[in-house]
Each structure stands twice: as C-alpha cells, then as structure tokens.
Design a protein around this motif. Structure first.
Motif, PDB file in Angstrom:
ATOM      1  N   UNK A 257       0.831  -1.198   0.000  1.00 25.46           N
ATOM      2  CA  UNK A 257       0.000   0.000   0.000  1.00 25.46           C
ATOM      3  C   UNK A 257       0.870   1.253   0.000  1.00 25.46           C
ATOM      4  N   UNK A 258       0.426   2.225  -0.778  1.00 29.79           N
ATOM      5  CA  UNK A 258       1.037   3.551  -0.795  1.00 29.79           C
ATOM      6  C   UNK A 258      -0.041   4.575  -0.478  1.00 29.79           C
ATOM      7  N   UNK A 259       0.381   5.787  -0.114  1.00 29.67           N
ATOM      8  CA  UNK A 259      -0.560   6.832   0.301  1.00 29.67           C
ATOM      9  C   UNK A 259      -1.512   6.303   1.373  1.00 29.67           C
ATOM     10  N   UNK A 260      -0.913   5.656   2.357  1.00 25.82           N
ATOM     11  CA  UNK A 260      -1.661   4.980   3.418  1.00 25.82           C
ATOM     12  C   UNK A 260      -1.939   5.874   4.623  1.00 25.82           C
ATOM     13  N   UNK A 261      -1.431   7.086   4.614  1.00 25.05           N
ATOM     14  CA  UNK A 261      -1.730   8.020   5.688  1.00 25.05           C
ATOM     15  C   UNK A 261      -0.698   8.112   6.790  1.00 25.05           C
ATOM     16  N   UNK A 262       0.282   7.211   6.809  1.00 24.54           N
ATOM     17  CA  UNK A 262       1.331   7.284   7.834  1.00 24.54           C
ATOM     18  C   UNK A 262       2.479   8.121   7.266  1.00 24.54           C
ATOM     19  N   UNK A 263       2.809   9.230   7.920  1.00 23.84           N
ATOM     20  CA  UNK A 263       3.859  10.101   7.390  1.00 23.84           C
ATOM     21  C   UNK A 263       5.182   9.360   7.214  1.00 23.84           C
ATOM     22  N   UNK A 264       5.906   9.741   6.168  1.00 25.82           N
ATOM     23  CA  UNK A 264       7.200   9.134   5.925  1.00 25.82           C
ATOM     24  C   UNK A 264       8.155   9.337   7.079  1.00 25.82           C
ATOM     25  N   UNK A 265       8.037  10.469   7.768  1.00 24.81           N
ATOM     26  CA  UNK A 265       8.908  10.745   8.915  1.00 24.81           C
ATOM     27  C   UNK A 265       8.681   9.753  10.043  1.00 24.81           C
ATOM     28  N   UNK A 266       7.435   9.319  10.215  1.00 28.18           N
ATOM     29  CA  UNK A 266       7.115   8.321  11.250  1.00 28.18           C
ATOM     30  C   UNK A 266       7.708   6.970  10.877  1.00 28.18           C
ATOM     31  N   UNK A 267       7.611   6.599   9.609  1.00 28.91           N
ATOM     32  CA  UNK A 267       8.177   5.325   9.157  1.00 28.91           C
ATOM     33  C   UNK A 267       9.691   5.309   9.339  1.00 28.91           C
TER      34      UNK A 267
ATOM     35  N   UNK B 254       8.402   6.586  19.620  1.00 31.19           N
ATOM     36  CA  UNK B 254       8.047   6.199  18.254  1.00 31.19           C
ATOM     37  C   UNK B 254       7.201   4.923  18.244  1.00 31.19           C
ATOM     38  N   UNK B 255       7.416   4.020  19.186  1.00 30.32           N
ATOM     39  CA  UNK B 255       6.553   2.836  19.265  1.00 30.32           C
ATOM     40  C   UNK B 255       5.102   3.240  19.484  1.00 30.32           C
ATOM     41  N   UNK B 256       4.884   4.186  20.391  1.00 27.04           N
ATOM     42  CA  UNK B 256       3.527   4.632  20.687  1.00 27.04           C
ATOM     43  C   UNK B 256       2.927   5.379  19.497  1.00 27.04           C
ATOM     44  N   UNK B 257       3.722   6.246  18.873  1.00 28.84           N
ATOM     45  CA  UNK B 257       3.221   7.010  17.724  1.00 28.84           C
ATOM     46  C   UNK B 257       2.944   6.095  16.540  1.00 28.84           C
ATOM     47  N   UNK B 258       3.854   5.179  16.288  1.00 32.53           N
ATOM     48  CA  UNK B 258       3.671   4.250  15.176  1.00 32.53           C
ATOM     49  C   UNK B 258       2.445   3.371  15.412  1.00 32.53           C
TER      50      UNK B 258
ATOM     51  N   UNK C 226       6.899  -3.174   7.719  1.00 34.12           N
ATOM     52  CA  UNK C 226       7.730  -2.049   7.309  1.00 34.12           C
ATOM     53  C   UNK C 226       9.145  -2.567   7.076  1.00 34.12           C
ATOM     54  N   UNK C 227       9.625  -2.472   5.836  1.00 37.98           N
ATOM     55  CA  UNK C 227      10.972  -2.918   5.507  1.00 37.98           C
ATOM     56  C   UNK C 227      11.962  -1.759   5.584  1.00 37.98           C
ATOM     57  N   UNK C 228      13.226  -2.088   5.907  1.00 36.26           N
ATOM     58  CA  UNK C 228      14.260  -1.078   5.765  1.00 36.26           C
ATOM     59  C   UNK C 228      14.842  -1.156   4.355  1.00 36.26           C
TER      60      UNK C 228
ATOM     61  N   UNK D 261       6.368   2.690   1.494  1.00 43.34           N
ATOM     62  CA  UNK D 261       5.429   1.634   1.109  1.00 43.34           C
ATOM     63  C   UNK D 261       5.391   0.574   2.199  1.00 43.34           C
ATOM     64  N   UNK D 262       4.202   0.090   2.522  1.00 45.92           N
ATOM     65  CA  UNK D 262       4.028  -0.948   3.525  1.00 45.92           C
ATOM     66  C   UNK D 262       3.528  -2.229   2.855  1.00 45.92           C
ATOM     67  N   UNK D 263       3.972  -3.368   3.353  1.00 39.81           N
ATOM     68  CA  UNK D 263       3.527  -4.667   2.856  1.00 39.81           C
ATOM     69  C   UNK D 263       2.436  -5.198   3.774  1.00 39.81           C
ATOM     70  N   UNK D 264       1.313  -5.582   3.198  1.00 39.77           N
ATOM     71  CA  UNK D 264       0.179  -6.118   3.962  1.00 39.77           C
ATOM     72  C   UNK D 264       0.063  -7.610   3.669  1.00 39.77           C
TER      73      UNK D 264
END
Length: 305
Positions: A101-111, A182-186, A255-257, A279-282
């Motif tokens: 998924x892309x444009x999933x709403x989680x800011x890139x800075x958070x990832x 970051x654990x709590x925010x993520x 979430x991959x590095x 991008x996140x893998x579901x």
C-alpha cells in the motif's frame, strides 16, 4: 549384535541432543543474541544456525514487479476510487495473500523514525539490553533471539523485541526509552490504517464495512509489534533471517528497511519484495484467511540475509 548397535545409536543420539541443548543454553545465557556473536568477531556461524536448502527456487529478478501495489489515496472520499480499491484488494488477497500500500496516511517521517528506533534499541550497549532479555511473554516488553530457540530445528540469524502497543500493556515507562515515543506514535498510526484496511477487506467480502471491526473476535482490538534485527552474517548461504512461515494473526503490516530480504512464495517460487520508500507490505494472516477469505492464497514468506 544388532541390539548392541541399536543401543549405541540411541546413546549417541541422546548425547547429541544433550550437546545441542547445552549449546543452545550457552547461547541463550549470554543474552547478547546474534548481534553478540557478530560483535564478538565470529567468522563461522555455529551449526545450530545451519538451514537445509529450500525445495522452492528463487524467481526471476523481474517478477517482484507483479506484487500488487494499491494506492489508498482518496479511498475515504471518492466512492468510485473506493470501489476500485476494494476490487484490487479482493483480487490481491485471492491471488497473492499479499499486497503493498502507498498513500496509506502514515507520514514518511514516522516510518523512518520507527526504523531508526528499532536500530537504536539493538545497537545500544549489550548490558542495557540484557535488562529486558526474557522469554516471559507476559512481560510488557521482551527482547531475545529466536522465540522458539529450544524447539526449532535450525535457528534464525535474527534478534527480536516484542510488545503489545494497542492497548498498551503496562505503562509507557515499561518501553525502552530509546524507542518508546516512536513505538507509541507508530502504533496509533497503524491502528488508523488497520481500521481502514479492515473496512476495505469487509467490503471485498461483500460484507458491511464495519463487519470485521465489530465482530466478537475484534480484529482491531489489539496490535502487537515485533522489531527484528538481522546482523551481518559471515556465511549467509548457510542460514536464514526468518524461515518459511505464515502469520497466525488477522493481518500483518510490514515495514521494511532499505536492505530488504523479504521473499514471498507464489506459484512455488520465491519472489523478492524489494523495499520501496514509504510503502508498507500487507499480509493476509491465517485467522482472516481461514475464517473469511476461503479463496485466499497461502501467504508464506521468509527473510534471506
């Protein structure tokens, strides 16, 4: 004579089992994990990490592009877009058991901060990590190497921490300071994404959008987080980062590095899932697959190093 040989074989097998158990316990007692081996300068991996060759071949280098990428932009505002996304999720679930998924709403800075937080935890002083090293899954935060250390036939070249972040078990102070915020925010961000995904999955099953959210089992009632760390390996051809498996939960968001290593099994071939920024893998989990998506593909994956 045959009886004596048989007895000798049994004794040898028992001795081998005792030797292996001693080796496993010695590794566990260091509380340093696989990273401790690497930091100690290991040049040959211990045999307890040896894996047999997999029977399934790797795919061609171009097949990774076939893995569905679904754009969630506008999915909550435009009914036509939503219908198209629901159709793509249905197809991906039935054909692959995975999608991105892309444009999933989680800011890139958070990832990015989440990946850095995991790295900070594992790369801090080993004496600090030892304070939370445990195999007691009732604790609010645990760190160890190989949760199945004493039952697995071959260990993975990996260290892991785990915690439940929604709802949080214990107090925020129970989480390591280096990755607490970051654990709590993520977790809060993934909860919002999870609600959206379960709505779309419900609709893909021709159910009310809130069906999976409101069901008694509570698909969105709990989020557990696992942070994996794969240290450099001197003999990567002999071991695995994570062996072939499927996930027992309803849904996994991965979430991959930038290093990658994720592969999924599709049509009896291992296909690389190359990391793409933001991008996140579901992954459709076993619970969701077995109870609702009867046509879903068995979603096996592994991590190579």
């Amino acid at each position: 004579m045959e009886s004596e040989e048989a007895e000798g074989t049994i004794v040898k097998m028992m001795n081998n089992c005792d030797d292996r158990m001693s080796e496993l316990k010695a590794f566990d007692d260091t509380k340093g994990g696989v990273k401790g081996l690497v930091d100690g300068g290991v040049t040959k991996i211990p045999t307890m990490f040896y894996h047999p060759l997999d029977k399934f071949p790797n795919s061609s280098s171009t097949e990774h592009s076939l893995i569905p990428v679904i754009d969630l932009e506008g999915v909550t505002k435009d009914p036509i877009t939503r219908q198209q996304v629901v159709s793509r999720i249905r197809e991906a679930s039935e054909t692959w058991g995975f999608f991105q998924v892309v444009n999933h709403g989680i800011p890139g800075s958070v990832l990015e901060e989440m990946k850095e937080g995991i790295k900070r935890f594992f790369e801090q002083d080993v004496e600090v990590k030892k304070e939370v090293y445990s195999r007691d899954n009732t604790k609010p935060f645990i760190y160890n190497s190989n949760f199945d250390l004493y039952s697995s036939s071959a260990l993975n070249w990996r260290d892991t921490f785990g915690c439940q972040i929604v709802p949080l078990i214990g107090k925020p102070q129970d989480l390591p300071q280096v990755c607490r915020d970051i654990l709590l925010e993520y977790g809060n961000n993934v909860m919002k994404l999870g609600i959206t995904l379960f709505e779309l999955l419900s609709e893909s099953l021709n159910l009310h959008s809130n069906y999976l959210r409101d069901m008694e089992l509570g698909c969105t009632d709990q989020i557990s987080c696992a942070g994996h760390y794969y240290p450099p390996c001197p003999e990567p051809e002999l071991t695995m980062g994570t062996t072939k498996h499927s996930d027992g939960a309803f849904l996994t968001v991965l979430l991959q590095d930038h290093i990658g290593g994720l592969q999924i099994l599709h049509n009896d071939k291992w296909i690389d899932v190359h990391p793409v920024p933001e991008t996140l893998v579901v992954n459709i989990g076993d619970l969701l697959q077995s109870r609702f998506i009867n046509k879903a593909r068995q979603s096996d994956k592994r991590i190579i190093i």
